[in-house]
Design an enzyme around this catalytic site. Structure first.
Site, PDB file in Angstrom:
ATOM      1  N   ASP A   8       0.864  -1.168   0.000  1.00 12.68           N
ATOM      2  CA  ASP A   8       0.000   0.000   0.000  1.00 12.68           C
ATOM      3  C   ASP A   8       0.905   1.223   0.000  1.00 12.68           C
ATOM      4  O   ASP A   8       2.121   1.113  -0.199  1.00 12.68           O
ATOM      5  CB  ASP A   8      -0.958  -0.024   1.194  1.00 12.68           C
ATOM      6  CG  ASP A   8      -0.284   0.182   2.538  1.00 12.68           C
ATOM      7  OD1 ASP A   8       0.973   0.270   2.602  1.00 12.68           O
ATOM      8  OD2 ASP A   8      -1.006   0.253   3.547  1.00 12.68           O
ATOM      9  N   HIS A   9       0.320   2.391   0.236  1.00 13.21           N
ATOM     10  CA  HIS A   9       1.090   3.637   0.226  1.00 13.21           C
ATOM     11  C   HIS A   9       2.158   3.671   1.317  1.00 13.21           C
ATOM     12  O   HIS A   9       3.255   4.168   1.097  1.00 13.21           O
ATOM     13  CB  HIS A   9       0.150   4.838   0.377  1.00 13.21           C
ATOM     14  CG  HIS A   9      -0.717   4.759   1.583  1.00 13.21           C
ATOM     15  ND1 HIS A   9      -1.854   3.951   1.621  1.00 13.21           N
ATOM     16  CD2 HIS A   9      -0.623   5.335   2.796  1.00 13.21           C
ATOM     17  CE1 HIS A   9      -2.414   4.063   2.804  1.00 13.21           C
ATOM     18  NE2 HIS A   9      -1.688   4.892   3.545  1.00 13.21           N
ATOM     19  N   CYS A  65       3.282  -2.954   4.110  1.00  7.34           N
ATOM     20  CA  CYS A  65       2.361  -1.883   4.477  1.00  7.34           C
ATOM     21  C   CYS A  65       3.016  -1.157   5.648  1.00  7.34           C
ATOM     22  O   CYS A  65       4.199  -1.380   5.922  1.00  7.34           O
ATOM     23  CB  CYS A  65       0.964  -2.402   4.814  1.00  7.34           C
ATOM     24  SG  CYS A  65       0.817  -3.399   6.316  1.00  7.34           S
ATOM     25  N   GLY A  66       2.302  -0.317   6.335  1.00  7.82           N
ATOM     26  CA  GLY A  66       2.916   0.424   7.428  1.00  7.82           C
ATOM     27  C   GLY A  66       3.501  -0.479   8.503  1.00  7.82           C
ATOM     28  O   GLY A  66       4.645  -0.315   8.914  1.00  7.82           O
ATOM     29  N   GLY A  68       3.056  -4.119   8.340  1.00  5.91           N
ATOM     30  CA  GLY A  68       3.197  -5.489   7.842  1.00  5.91           C
ATOM     31  C   GLY A  68       2.077  -6.389   8.329  1.00  5.91           C
ATOM     32  O   GLY A  68       1.897  -7.495   7.834  1.00  5.91           O
ATOM     33  N   VAL A  69       1.301  -5.919   9.294  1.00  9.05           N
ATOM     34  CA  VAL A  69       0.247  -6.736   9.893  1.00  9.05           C
ATOM     35  C   VAL A  69      -0.973  -6.853   8.985  1.00  9.05           C
ATOM     36  O   VAL A  69      -1.468  -7.955   8.729  1.00  9.05           O
ATOM     37  CB  VAL A  69      -0.157  -6.175  11.273  1.00  9.05           C
ATOM     38  CG1 VAL A  69      -1.356  -6.936  11.843  1.00  9.05           C
ATOM     39  CG2 VAL A  69       1.015  -6.241  12.241  1.00  9.05           C
ATOM     40  N   GLY A  70      -1.471  -5.733   8.494  1.00  9.54           N
ATOM     41  CA  GLY A  70      -2.671  -5.776   7.665  1.00  9.54           C
ATOM     42  C   GLY A  70      -2.509  -6.646   6.439  1.00  9.54           C
ATOM     43  O   GLY A  70      -3.385  -7.468   6.122  1.00  9.54           O
ATOM     44  N   HIS A  98      10.196 -24.135   9.459  1.00 14.06           N
ATOM     45  CA  HIS A  98       9.182 -24.874  10.211  1.00 14.06           C
ATOM     46  C   HIS A  98       7.764 -24.716   9.698  1.00 14.06           C
ATOM     47  O   HIS A  98       6.932 -25.589   9.937  1.00 14.06           O
ATOM     48  CB  HIS A  98       9.221 -24.459  11.685  1.00 14.06           C
ATOM     49  CG  HIS A  98      10.450 -24.923  12.385  1.00 14.06           C
ATOM     50  ND1 HIS A  98      10.653 -24.722  13.725  1.00 14.06           N
ATOM     51  CD2 HIS A  98      11.558 -25.572  11.946  1.00 14.06           C
ATOM     52  CE1 HIS A  98      11.825 -25.222  14.086  1.00 14.06           C
ATOM     53  NE2 HIS A  98      12.394 -25.743  13.014  1.00 14.06           N
ATOM     54  N   ARG A 132       8.587 -33.587  10.705  1.00 10.90           N
ATOM     55  CA  ARG A 132       7.442 -33.342  11.582  1.00 10.90           C
ATOM     56  C   ARG A 132       6.739 -32.026  11.235  1.00 10.90           C
ATOM     57  O   ARG A 132       5.546 -31.869  11.469  1.00 10.90           O
ATOM     58  CB  ARG A 132       7.863 -33.355  13.042  1.00 10.90           C
ATOM     59  CG  ARG A 132       8.711 -32.186  13.477  1.00 10.90           C
ATOM     60  CD  ARG A 132       9.166 -32.330  14.948  1.00 10.90           C
ATOM     61  NE  ARG A 132       9.779 -31.132  15.452  1.00 10.90           N
ATOM     62  CZ  ARG A 132      11.049 -30.774  15.275  1.00 10.90           C
ATOM     63  NH1 ARG A 132      11.849 -31.549  14.557  1.00 10.90           N
ATOM     64  NH2 ARG A 132      11.523 -29.668  15.802  1.00 10.90           N
TER      65      ARG A 132
END
Length: 145
Positions: A8-9, A65-66, A68-70, A98, A132
C-alpha cells in the site's frame, strides 16, 4: 525465482527498494502495485500478490504496508498462503524452516531498507525442513479446506 511484490502507500518506498534489490539479484519480479505513495487500500494489493503465489504464478511473495500486519492478515485469507510478518532474519528463517511460509510481509514504517534486504534474502534462501513440520503444515491446509 519469480517473486510477487505488492504494497500500500505506507509500504510503497520499501517495496520499491526490495523490488530493485530482487531484480539486481537475478529474480523475476511481478509487481502488483501500488505505483505511488498516494493513499490506497492495502487489501487489494495484498490479495493480488498472494493470489499469484497461491496460483503458482510466483514462487514467493513480499508484501509491505505500514506495520506489515494488515497485509499479512489479508494474505493469510488466501488458501495455500502461509504469510509471516517478519521483523528480523531469524523470524524469516524459522517461518521457512518450520512453517513453509511462502509470503513475507514487511513494515514500511519500522524497517530500514538494509534490514528488509536481510529479511528477504534469508526468507528466499531458506528451505523448508519437512519432517514433523510437514505434518503440521498439512494440518494447517486441512483447516483451510
Amino acid at each position: 525465482m519469480r517473486i510477487a511484490v505488492g504494497s500500500d502507500h505506507a509500504g510503497f518506498h520499501l517495496k520499491q527498494h526490495v523490488a530493485t534489490a530482487l531484480q539486481a539479484a537475478g529474480h523475476e519480479v511481478l509487481d502488483v502495485g501500488t505505483t505511488s505513495p498516494d493513499s490506497v487500500d492495502y487489501p487489494e494489493y495484498a490479495r493480488e500478490a498472494a493470489d499469484l503465489v497461491a496460483q503458482g504464478r510466483a514462487d514467493r511473495g513480499v508484501i509491505a504496508c505500514g506495520s506489515g500486519v494488515g497485509v499479512a492478515i489479508v494474505a493469510n485469507k488466501v488458501a495455500g498462503i502461509r504469510a509471516v510478518n517478519a521483523h528480523d532474519p531469524q523470524e524469516a528463517e524459522m517461518s521457512r524452516r518450520h512453517n513453509d511460509a511462502n509470503v513475507v510481509t514487511l513494515s514500511g514504517a519500522r524497517l530500514a531498507p538494509a534490514d528488509a534486504d536481510a529479511i528477504v534474502r534469508t526468507f528466499l534462501g531458506t528451505e523448508f525442513e519437512g519432517g514433523r513440520h510437514a505434518r503440521r503444515v498439512g494440518q494447517i491446509s486441512d483447516i483451510e479446506s
